[in-house]
Scaffold this active site. Structure first.
Site, PDB file in Angstrom:
ATOM      1  N   LYS A  25      -6.606   9.026 -31.574  1.00  0.00           N
ATOM      2  CA  LYS A  25      -7.793   9.623 -30.979  1.00  0.00           C
ATOM      3  C   LYS A  25      -8.820  10.003 -32.042  1.00  0.00           C
ATOM      4  O   LYS A  25     -10.010   9.850 -31.847  1.00  0.00           O
ATOM      5  CB  LYS A  25      -7.389  10.858 -30.183  1.00  0.00           C
ATOM      6  CG  LYS A  25      -8.335  11.175 -29.052  1.00  0.00           C
ATOM      7  CD  LYS A  25      -7.854  12.364 -28.253  1.00  0.00           C
ATOM      8  CE  LYS A  25      -6.691  12.009 -27.367  1.00  0.00           C
ATOM      9  NZ  LYS A  25      -6.058  13.201 -26.779  1.00  0.00           N
ATOM     10  N   THR A  78      -4.674   5.826 -27.707  1.00  0.00           N
ATOM     11  CA  THR A  78      -3.756   4.864 -27.098  1.00  0.00           C
ATOM     12  C   THR A  78      -2.735   5.617 -26.255  1.00  0.00           C
ATOM     13  O   THR A  78      -2.037   6.491 -26.761  1.00  0.00           O
ATOM     14  CB  THR A  78      -3.009   4.039 -28.167  1.00  0.00           C
ATOM     15  OG1 THR A  78      -2.276   4.919 -29.016  1.00  0.00           O
ATOM     16  CG2 THR A  78      -3.966   3.189 -28.977  1.00  0.00           C
ATOM     17  N   GLU A  89       1.369   0.679 -26.612  1.00  0.00           N
ATOM     18  CA  GLU A  89       0.251   1.626 -26.627  1.00  0.00           C
ATOM     19  C   GLU A  89      -0.997   0.964 -26.068  1.00  0.00           C
ATOM     20  O   GLU A  89      -1.437  -0.063 -26.585  1.00  0.00           O
ATOM     21  CB  GLU A  89      -0.020   2.092 -28.054  1.00  0.00           C
ATOM     22  CG  GLU A  89       1.218   2.678 -28.726  1.00  0.00           C
ATOM     23  CD  GLU A  89       0.888   3.344 -30.050  1.00  0.00           C
ATOM     24  OE1 GLU A  89      -0.275   3.735 -30.253  1.00  0.00           O
ATOM     25  OE2 GLU A  89       1.806   3.460 -30.874  1.00  0.00           O
ATOM     26  N   HIS A 121     -12.638   2.478 -21.577  1.00  0.00           N
ATOM     27  CA  HIS A 121     -13.399   3.371 -20.702  1.00  0.00           C
ATOM     28  C   HIS A 121     -13.375   4.752 -21.360  1.00  0.00           C
ATOM     29  O   HIS A 121     -12.396   5.098 -22.018  1.00  0.00           O
ATOM     30  CB  HIS A 121     -12.741   3.455 -19.316  1.00  0.00           C
ATOM     31  CG  HIS A 121     -13.406   4.449 -18.408  1.00  0.00           C
ATOM     32  ND1 HIS A 121     -14.598   4.179 -17.783  1.00  0.00           N
ATOM     33  CD2 HIS A 121     -13.059   5.715 -18.054  1.00  0.00           C
ATOM     34  CE1 HIS A 121     -14.952   5.246 -17.068  1.00  0.00           C
ATOM     35  NE2 HIS A 121     -14.035   6.188 -17.225  1.00  0.00           N
ATOM     36  N   LYS A 176      -0.284  -6.727 -37.772  1.00  0.00           N
ATOM     37  CA  LYS A 176      -0.415  -6.892 -39.225  1.00  0.00           C
ATOM     38  C   LYS A 176      -0.763  -5.587 -39.901  1.00  0.00           C
ATOM     39  O   LYS A 176      -1.209  -4.635 -39.248  1.00  0.00           O
ATOM     40  CB  LYS A 176      -1.425  -7.985 -39.573  1.00  0.00           C
ATOM     41  CG  LYS A 176      -2.802  -7.769 -39.026  1.00  0.00           C
ATOM     42  CD  LYS A 176      -3.714  -8.937 -39.407  1.00  0.00           C
ATOM     43  CE  LYS A 176      -5.098  -8.729 -38.855  1.00  0.00           C
ATOM     44  NZ  LYS A 176      -5.866  -9.921 -38.646  1.00  0.00           N
TER      45      LYS A 176
HETATM   46  P1  ADP Z   1      -0.688  10.125 -28.676  1.00  0.00           P
HETATM   47  O1  ADP Z   1      -0.134  10.024 -30.062  1.00  0.00           O
HETATM   48  O2  ADP Z   1      -0.135  11.290 -27.896  1.00  0.00           O
HETATM   49  O3  ADP Z   1      -0.568   8.823 -27.931  1.00  0.00           O
HETATM   50  P2  ADP Z   1      -3.531   9.522 -28.988  1.00  0.00           P
HETATM   51  O4  ADP Z   1      -4.399  10.082 -30.090  1.00  0.00           O
HETATM   52  O5  ADP Z   1      -3.160   8.070 -29.099  1.00  0.00           O
HETATM   53  O6  ADP Z   1      -2.253  10.450 -28.884  1.00  0.00           O
HETATM   54  O7  ADP Z   1      -4.265   9.783 -27.599  1.00  0.00           O
HETATM   55  C1  ADP Z   1      -3.717   9.230 -26.427  1.00  0.00           C
HETATM   56  C2  ADP Z   1      -4.053  10.006 -25.179  1.00  0.00           C
HETATM   57  O8  ADP Z   1      -5.458  10.104 -25.019  1.00  0.00           O
HETATM   58  C3  ADP Z   1      -3.549   9.300 -23.947  1.00  0.00           C
HETATM   59  O9  ADP Z   1      -2.207   9.635 -23.651  1.00  0.00           O
HETATM   60  C4  ADP Z   1      -4.523   9.792 -22.861  1.00  0.00           C
HETATM   61  O10 ADP Z   1      -4.027  10.975 -22.262  1.00  0.00           O
HETATM   62  C5  ADP Z   1      -5.798  10.124 -23.647  1.00  0.00           C
HETATM   63  N1  ADP Z   1      -6.886   9.139 -23.475  1.00  0.00           N
HETATM   64  C6  ADP Z   1      -8.182   9.481 -23.274  1.00  0.00           C
HETATM   65  N2  ADP Z   1      -8.967   8.406 -23.173  1.00  0.00           N
HETATM   66  C7  ADP Z   1      -8.162   7.322 -23.327  1.00  0.00           C
HETATM   67  C8  ADP Z   1      -8.395   5.907 -23.310  1.00  0.00           C
HETATM   68  N3  ADP Z   1      -9.628   5.400 -23.132  1.00  0.00           N
HETATM   69  N4  ADP Z   1      -7.338   5.076 -23.478  1.00  0.00           N
HETATM   70  C9  ADP Z   1      -6.096   5.579 -23.670  1.00  0.00           C
HETATM   71  N5  ADP Z   1      -5.800   6.906 -23.694  1.00  0.00           N
HETATM   72  C10 ADP Z   1      -6.823   7.793 -23.518  1.00  0.00           C
HETATM   73 MG    MG Z   2      -1.208   6.941 -28.730  1.00  0.00          MG
END
Ligand code: ADP
Ligand code: MG
Length: 175
Positions: free
Chosen positions: A21, A27, A79, A84, A107
């Site tokens: 994030k 993801t 993941e 969106h 990769k």
């Molecule tokens: P984690 O390590 O918990 O997966 P991330 O930083 O990958 O943390 O953030 C993932 C979370 O962000 C998802 O589980 C979801 O709740 C939220 N999220 C918000 N917007 C999106 C998006 N466009 N695609 C995927 N996940 C999103």
């Molecule tokens: Mg994630």
């Protein structure tokens, strides 16, 4: 890959704190029980397809399937980055996806910038591929209709062969 298109759904769980994030590319992670159902011919790498959260709209997505260092590379992770901008996180909600095509293998990257550039390119490629008319049909698939009402002992498309997890609401079907 003969298992494509591949439909699956499951609860969105917490990932491994790799900070996707913070890179601007969150993801949503599937739990182990969903990952374990992946057919053997689905290799690691980046895929494109469609995704929806609970009963929400169907959006484009890119998914990374990779060996997970957290489990000493014995387990894969799945993941999904939904293309969106959501107002809120959706942990605990049901993510439904159909993986349609393969973009590239996994990769390593020399820098964070190189990684981000690659992901931006993946998203661009997914965006273009998913505009093709043959891919629009999958967006309309019954699989995405009433995902939360789908009984555990049934797949949502009639042609599906199913592998079912009996105790959970994780419903898998491989076409
Ligand atoms: P984690 O390590 O918990 O997966 P991330 O930083 O990958 O943390 O953030 C993932 C979370 O962000 C998802 O589980 C979801 O709740 C939220 N999220 C918000 N917007 C999106 C998006 N466009 N695609 C995927 N996940 C999103
Ligand atoms: Mg994630």
């Amino acid at each position: 890959m003969k298992s494509l298109p591949y439909f699956c759904r499951g609860e969105v769980v917490r990932g491994f704190g790799r900070g996707s994030k913070e890179l601007g590319i969150p993801t949503a992670n599937f739990p182990t029980c969903v990952v374990e159902q992946l057919p053997a011919d689905i290799s690691t790498g980046i895929y494109y397809g469609w995704a929806s959260v609970d009963n929400g709209p169907v959006y484009k997505m890119v998914m990374s399937i990779g060996w997970n260092p957290y489990y000493k590379n014995t387990m894969k992770s799945m993941e999904t980055h939904v293309i969106h901008t959501f107002k809120e996180d959706f942990y605990g909600q049901t993510l439904s996806v159909v993986m349609i095509g393969y973009i590239r293998p996994e990769k390593g990257f020399d820098s964070l910038d190189a990684l981000i550039t690659a992901i931006r390119n993946d998203i661009e490629e997914a965006n273009q591929k998913l505009e093709l008319p043959e891919h629009q049909k999958l967006k309309e698939d019954n699989f995405f209709k009433d995902p939360l009402d789908t009984p555990v002992d049934k797949t949502s498309t009639s042609t599906a062969e199913s592998t079912l997890s009996t105790e959970s609401k994780h419903i898998m079907n491989g076409h």
